[in-house]
Design a protein around this motif. Structure first.
Motif, PDB file in Angstrom:
ATOM      1  N   VAL A 219      -6.280 -67.901 -63.590  1.00 45.18           N
ATOM      2  CA  VAL A 219      -6.606 -68.786 -62.823  1.00 45.18           C
ATOM      3  C   VAL A 219      -6.575 -68.395 -61.951  1.00 45.18           C
ATOM      4  CG1 VAL A 219      -7.104 -71.475 -62.311  1.00 45.18           C
ATOM      5  CG2 VAL A 219      -6.718 -69.678 -65.037  1.00 45.18           C
ATOM      6  N   LEU A 220      -7.527 -67.899 -60.738  1.00 42.83           N
ATOM      7  CA  LEU A 220      -7.048 -68.133 -58.570  1.00 42.83           C
ATOM      8  C   LEU A 220      -7.308 -68.956 -58.451  1.00 42.83           C
ATOM      9  CD1 LEU A 220      -8.323 -64.774 -58.013  1.00 42.83           C
ATOM     10  CD2 LEU A 220      -6.026 -65.032 -58.606  1.00 42.83           C
ATOM     11  N   GLY A 221      -8.058 -69.955 -58.265  1.00 46.06           N
ATOM     12  CA  GLY A 221      -8.380 -72.008 -58.078  1.00 46.06           C
ATOM     13  C   GLY A 221      -9.019 -72.083 -58.812  1.00 46.06           C
ATOM     14  N   LEU A 222      -9.044 -73.501 -58.510  1.00 42.80           N
ATOM     15  CA  LEU A 222      -9.836 -75.219 -59.337  1.00 42.80           C
ATOM     16  C   LEU A 222     -10.569 -75.907 -58.388  1.00 42.80           C
ATOM     17  CD1 LEU A 222      -6.720 -75.271 -62.036  1.00 42.80           C
ATOM     18  CD2 LEU A 222      -9.587 -74.156 -61.863  1.00 42.80           C
ATOM     19  N   ASP A 223     -11.189 -76.285 -58.975  1.00 43.24           N
ATOM     20  CA  ASP A 223     -11.548 -77.206 -57.908  1.00 43.24           C
ATOM     21  C   ASP A 223     -11.845 -78.167 -59.267  1.00 43.24           C
ATOM     22  OD1 ASP A 223     -12.861 -76.700 -56.701  1.00 43.24           O
ATOM     23  OD2 ASP A 223     -15.039 -76.906 -56.469  1.00 43.24           O
ATOM     24  N   VAL A 224     -11.045 -79.895 -58.942  1.00 43.52           N
ATOM     25  CA  VAL A 224      -9.933 -80.434 -59.728  1.00 43.52           C
ATOM     26  C   VAL A 224     -10.809 -82.452 -59.263  1.00 43.52           C
ATOM     27  CG1 VAL A 224      -8.816 -81.922 -60.800  1.00 43.52           C
ATOM     28  CG2 VAL A 224      -8.335 -79.107 -60.107  1.00 43.52           C
ATOM     29  N   VAL A 225     -11.444 -82.608 -60.664  1.00 43.68           N
ATOM     30  CA  VAL A 225     -11.691 -83.850 -59.273  1.00 43.68           C
ATOM     31  C   VAL A 225     -10.910 -85.420 -60.413  1.00 43.68           C
ATOM     32  CG1 VAL A 225     -13.284 -86.592 -60.280  1.00 43.68           C
ATOM     33  CG2 VAL A 225     -14.526 -83.714 -59.908  1.00 43.68           C
ATOM     34  N   LEU A 226      -9.970 -85.152 -59.075  1.00 50.34           N
ATOM     35  CA  LEU A 226      -8.554 -86.243 -59.332  1.00 50.34           C
ATOM     36  C   LEU A 226      -9.002 -88.211 -59.807  1.00 50.34           C
ATOM     37  CD1 LEU A 226      -7.428 -85.852 -56.201  1.00 50.34           C
ATOM     38  CD2 LEU A 226      -6.919 -84.979 -58.140  1.00 50.34           C
ATOM     39  N   ALA A 227      -7.962 -88.410 -60.531  1.00 46.44           N
ATOM     40  CA  ALA A 227      -8.542 -89.790 -61.113  1.00 46.44           C
ATOM     41  C   ALA A 227      -9.036 -90.633 -60.316  1.00 46.44           C
ATOM     42  CB  ALA A 227      -7.057 -90.262 -61.876  1.00 46.44           C
ATOM     43  N   ASP A 228      -9.037 -90.721 -58.937  1.00 47.31           N
ATOM     44  CA  ASP A 228      -9.587 -91.709 -58.408  1.00 47.31           C
ATOM     45  C   ASP A 228     -10.914 -91.343 -57.775  1.00 47.31           C
ATOM     46  OD1 ASP A 228      -9.267 -90.149 -56.578  1.00 47.31           O
ATOM     47  OD2 ASP A 228      -7.624 -91.461 -54.972  1.00 47.31           O
ATOM     48  N   GLY A 229     -11.429 -89.728 -58.174  1.00 45.21           N
ATOM     49  CA  GLY A 229     -13.316 -89.530 -58.182  1.00 45.21           C
ATOM     50  C   GLY A 229     -12.849 -88.273 -56.897  1.00 45.21           C
ATOM     51  N   ARG A 230     -11.524 -88.483 -56.351  1.00 44.58           N
ATOM     52  CA  ARG A 230     -11.707 -87.291 -55.226  1.00 44.58           C
ATOM     53  C   ARG A 230     -12.193 -85.965 -55.196  1.00 44.58           C
ATOM     54  NH1 ARG A 230      -6.592 -88.399 -51.739  1.00 44.58           N
ATOM     55  NH2 ARG A 230      -6.201 -89.191 -53.544  1.00 44.58           N
ATOM     56  N   LEU A 231     -12.669 -84.799 -55.182  1.00 44.40           N
ATOM     57  CA  LEU A 231     -12.231 -83.626 -55.343  1.00 44.40           C
ATOM     58  C   LEU A 231     -11.598 -82.637 -54.539  1.00 44.40           C
ATOM     59  CD1 LEU A 231     -13.861 -81.292 -57.305  1.00 44.40           C
ATOM     60  CD2 LEU A 231     -15.928 -81.014 -54.893  1.00 44.40           C
ATOM     61  N   LEU A 232     -10.768 -82.282 -55.352  1.00 43.92           N
ATOM     62  CA  LEU A 232      -9.520 -81.174 -54.499  1.00 43.92           C
ATOM     63  C   LEU A 232      -9.851 -79.930 -54.798  1.00 43.92           C
ATOM     64  CD1 LEU A 232      -6.634 -80.622 -53.999  1.00 43.92           C
ATOM     65  CD2 LEU A 232      -6.135 -81.526 -56.525  1.00 43.92           C
ATOM     66  N   THR A 233      -9.701 -79.442 -53.975  1.00 42.50           N
ATOM     67  CA  THR A 233      -9.880 -77.901 -54.402  1.00 42.50           C
ATOM     68  C   THR A 233      -8.469 -76.983 -54.092  1.00 42.50           C
ATOM     69  OG1 THR A 233     -11.818 -77.426 -53.482  1.00 42.50           O
ATOM     70  CG2 THR A 233     -11.049 -75.562 -53.576  1.00 42.50           C
ATOM     71  N   THR A 234      -8.136 -76.387 -54.769  1.00 47.31           N
ATOM     72  CA  THR A 234      -6.084 -75.221 -54.837  1.00 47.31           C
ATOM     73  C   THR A 234      -7.096 -73.631 -55.146  1.00 47.31           C
ATOM     74  OG1 THR A 234      -6.522 -75.454 -57.850  1.00 47.31           O
ATOM     75  CG2 THR A 234      -5.865 -77.403 -56.673  1.00 47.31           C
ATOM     76  N   GLY A 235      -5.661 -72.979 -54.397  1.00 45.56           N
ATOM     77  CA  GLY A 235      -6.089 -71.308 -54.902  1.00 45.56           C
ATOM     78  C   GLY A 235      -6.871 -71.268 -54.168  1.00 45.56           C
ATOM     79  N   ARG A 236      -7.333 -69.942 -54.805  1.00 43.67           N
ATOM     80  CA  ARG A 236      -8.363 -68.972 -53.464  1.00 43.67           C
ATOM     81  C   ARG A 236      -8.972 -67.973 -54.674  1.00 43.67           C
ATOM     82  NH1 ARG A 236      -3.065 -67.480 -56.077  1.00 43.67           N
ATOM     83  NH2 ARG A 236      -3.540 -65.231 -56.578  1.00 43.67           N
ATOM     84  N   ARG A 237      -9.786 -67.005 -53.844  1.00 44.39           N
ATOM     85  CA  ARG A 237     -10.682 -66.422 -53.857  1.00 44.39           C
ATOM     86  C   ARG A 237     -10.328 -64.892 -53.715  1.00 44.39           C
ATOM     87  NH1 ARG A 237     -16.760 -66.962 -54.946  1.00 44.39           N
ATOM     88  NH2 ARG A 237     -17.173 -65.206 -54.256  1.00 44.39           N
ATOM     89  N   THR A 238      -9.066 -64.690 -53.425  1.00 43.57           N
ATOM     90  CA  THR A 238      -8.548 -63.267 -53.086  1.00 43.57           C
ATOM     91  C   THR A 238      -7.268 -63.443 -53.869  1.00 43.57           C
ATOM     92  OG1 THR A 238      -6.565 -64.836 -51.885  1.00 43.57           O
ATOM     93  CG2 THR A 238      -8.712 -64.116 -50.655  1.00 43.57           C
ATOM     94  N   ALA A 239      -7.113 -61.933 -53.552  1.00 45.55           N
ATOM     95  CA  ALA A 239      -6.387 -61.015 -54.345  1.00 45.55           C
ATOM     96  C   ALA A 239      -4.578 -61.893 -54.516  1.00 45.55           C
ATOM     97  CB  ALA A 239      -6.286 -59.683 -54.261  1.00 45.55           C
ATOM     98  N   LYS A 240      -4.680 -62.351 -53.342  1.00 45.38           N
ATOM     99  CA  LYS A 240      -2.953 -62.930 -53.636  1.00 45.38           C
ATOM    100  C   LYS A 240      -2.992 -63.853 -52.484  1.00 45.38           C
ATOM    101  CE  LYS A 240      -1.096 -59.391 -50.523  1.00 45.38           C
ATOM    102  NZ  LYS A 240      -0.350 -58.091 -50.029  1.00 45.38           N
ATOM    103  N   GLY A 241      -2.020 -64.717 -52.167  1.00 46.67           N
ATOM    104  CA  GLY A 241      -2.026 -65.961 -51.535  1.00 46.67           C
ATOM    105  C   GLY A 241      -1.179 -66.764 -51.391  1.00 46.67           C
ATOM    106  N   VAL A 242      -0.490 -67.580 -50.918  1.00 47.92           N
ATOM    107  CA  VAL A 242       0.762 -68.288 -50.978  1.00 47.92           C
ATOM    108  C   VAL A 242       0.428 -69.703 -49.909  1.00 47.92           C
ATOM    109  CG1 VAL A 242       2.559 -66.511 -52.398  1.00 47.92           C
ATOM    110  CG2 VAL A 242       2.255 -66.808 -49.934  1.00 47.92           C
ATOM    111  N   ALA A 243       0.070 -70.114 -50.027  1.00 51.68           N
ATOM    112  CA  ALA A 243      -0.606 -71.078 -48.760  1.00 51.68           C
ATOM    113  C   ALA A 243       0.075 -72.648 -49.647  1.00 51.68           C
ATOM    114  CB  ALA A 243      -1.698 -71.153 -47.851  1.00 51.68           C
ATOM    115  N   GLY A 244       1.376 -72.602 -49.658  1.00 46.94           N
ATOM    116  CA  GLY A 244       1.469 -74.019 -49.785  1.00 46.94           C
ATOM    117  C   GLY A 244       2.476 -74.813 -51.353  1.00 46.94           C
ATOM    118  N   TYR A 245       2.358 -75.028 -52.380  1.00 44.54           N
ATOM    119  CA  TYR A 245       2.858 -75.248 -53.205  1.00 44.54           C
ATOM    120  C   TYR A 245       1.708 -74.613 -54.791  1.00 44.54           C
ATOM    121  CZ  TYR A 245       6.534 -78.221 -51.992  1.00 44.54           C
ATOM    122  OH  TYR A 245       7.095 -78.746 -51.278  1.00 44.54           O
ATOM    123  N   ASP A 246       2.025 -73.982 -55.527  1.00 49.23           N
ATOM    124  CA  ASP A 246       0.778 -74.169 -56.299  1.00 49.23           C
ATOM    125  C   ASP A 246       0.615 -74.671 -57.164  1.00 49.23           C
ATOM    126  OD1 ASP A 246      -0.312 -71.840 -57.875  1.00 49.23           O
ATOM    127  OD2 ASP A 246       0.337 -70.899 -58.118  1.00 49.23           O
TER     128      ASP A 246
END
Length: 468
Positions: free
Chosen positions: A176-203
């Motif tokens: 699992v490289l990246g996710l789109d997640v609907v949070l409890a309050d309905g906001r949309l969060l995008t995490t992670g990446r499409r690239t082979a590697k990446g370390v921006a921020g907490y995982d």
């Protein structure tokens, strides 16, 4: 245990809830017939309480999921996310008055990229459907739970599921490289990446994998793919004892072999599979070890492993002659849990994982527990990972046998922890094991876990009563 987040929010009048949901959902997305909603109350776990949902929602778009969560937040209604409900820990069980949010209609494969070696999918995509689709592009999605023909990618992500090929290729979390997640309050969060590697921020991506729907609703996933390997061949080795089979497993791993599969079935499991499907497996064996290679020369690798099995005391070693015979053996392994359920009608499936070096000890301990409680307990295992699935077979209509089944289940989990293992390797905590989570994580770990939950879900609306 300290007070947990298991208390659900106060129920809201169903009419008010339905009226608000209808403002952003088509009529066909809502199920209110109690006979139908009741069928969404449980996953496949035994001994797990389940409530009666107020409504089942089957969204088809991200916007519809967001509307559900905004409504739930406004009215303080709990939401229980579900996939195919093949889980084995009660994580998908409904709570009274909740919205069951079934994601099975969000089942599109949005993209397959052979260059980037990724697939982008919605959560309701069935594991086997994705596997076959990427195979057409010469690619491979390795995680393959035994329920792969029915389980969904969203459910796999929720429980960080594994499968038969974990020994070589790893588990869902590693893909699992990246996710789109609907949070409890309905906001949309995008995490992670499409690239082979990446370390921006907490995982944050890894944080959602295995969170059992308690932190957010996964609505899209970017998954890593691998080049399709050669067709694998399987070897079957019979042993007169589980200890000898475990000795063979240790020898195989110690010598540096990397099989694509290394699975164990005990005598009880072998006989159950034969009884269910007439597979012709050897019923005289105490332990049947299946080892596969998908290398350039699998026959040579199987020959080397066969010698190690013989040295460990295998009574017979039979390499498959062709892929068809190999697939028959793998199908027998995939049928194990279904076959054991047929023994008495009901099962409790444990998921204890221990260091490979202690696999023999956990199997011996399970035998003692079966005798102590006068129960049939079959064991199949992802042996290359030390991940055992002791399956307690019992008659649910017999109160005493049910009690003994539950006590034996708990004793197996305690044994796993004593041997330096974990209470769950891939099935998750859900309802079934939440009393044991604090024993494994300790007070500091539990405090931080609850703090993370509160950050993402301060109103405790997402899958309340699960995990802790």
């Amino acid at each position: 245990m300290p007070a947990s987040s298991s208390a659900s929010p106060a129920p809201v009048a169903t009419d008010d809830l339905l009226a608000e949901l209808r403002t952003g959902l088509p009529a066909e997305a809502l199920i209110t017939d109690p006979d139908i909603t009741a069928s969404y109350a449980n996953d496949m776990a035994s001994f797990c309480e389940a409530g009666s949902p107020a409504v089942v929602v089957l969204p088809r778009t991200v916007e519809q999921v967001q509307h559900v969560m905004r409504t739930a937040t406004a009215l303080r209604v709990p939401v229980v996310p579900q996939g195919a409900r093949t889980g084995l820990s009660g994580a998908a069980n409904a709570s009274d008055g909740c919205i069951v949010l079934s994601l099975v209609k969000m089942d599109k494969i949005l993209e397959i990229s052979p260059v980037d070696r990724i697939a982008v999918v919605e959560p309701g995509v069935v594991n086997a459907v994705l596997s076959r689709a990427v195979n057409e592009h010469g690619l491979y999605y390795p995680p393959d739970p035994s329920s792969w023909e029915t389980c969904t990618i969203g459910g796999n992500i929720g429980t960080a599921s594994g499968g038969l090929c974990c020994v070589k290729y790893g588990v869902t979390a590693e893909y699992v490289l990246g996710l789109d997640v609907v949070l409890a309050d309905g906001r949309l969060l995008t995490t992670g990446r499409r690239t082979a590697k990446g370390v921006a921020g907490y995982d944050l991506t890894r944080l959602f994998v295995g969170s059992e729907g308690s932190l957010g609703i996964v609505v899209k996933a970017v998954l890593a793919l691998k080049p399709a390997p050669p067709q694998q061949l399987v070897l079957a080795a019979e042993f007169a004892s589980a200890a000898a089979a475990c000795d063979a497993i240790c020898r195989i791993m110690e010598r540096g072999h990397t099989p694509s599969l290394l699975e164990l079935m005990d005598r009880t499991t072998v006989r159950a599979v034969n009884s269910l499907a007439n597979m012709g497996l050897p019923e005289t064996t105490e332990a049947l070890l299946l080892c596969a290679f998908d290398t350039a020369d699998p026959a040579a690798d199987l020959a080397a492993v066969g010698e190690l099995c013989t040295a460990a005391g295998a009574t017979e070693v039979v390499p498959a002659d062709d892929p068809a015979e190999s697939e028959m053996l793998l199908q027998a392994r995939r049928l194990a849990l279904v076959a054991l359920e047929a023994v008495k009608g009901t099962t409790m499936i444990d998921d204890v994982c221990v260091p490979r070096s202690r696999l023999a000890e956990v199997l011996e301990g399970i035998d003692r527990i079966a005798v102590k409680y006068d129960l049939t307990i079959g064991v199949c295992a992802h042996a290359g990972d030390g991940n055992t699935h002791p399956t307690v077979c019992f008659d649910a209509s017999d109160p005493d046998e049910s009690r003994r089944a539950r006590e034996s289940f708990d004793e197996i989990m305690a044994l796993g922890l004593e041997l330096g293992g974990t209470i769950t390797g891939e099935h998750g905590v859900g309802v079934l094991k939440k009393e044991w989570l604090s024993r494994e994580l300790g007070p500091v770990g539990m405090e931080l876990q609850r703090g993370i939950k509160k950050t993402f879900d301060p109103l405790d609306l997402l899958n309340p009563g699960k995990l802790f």
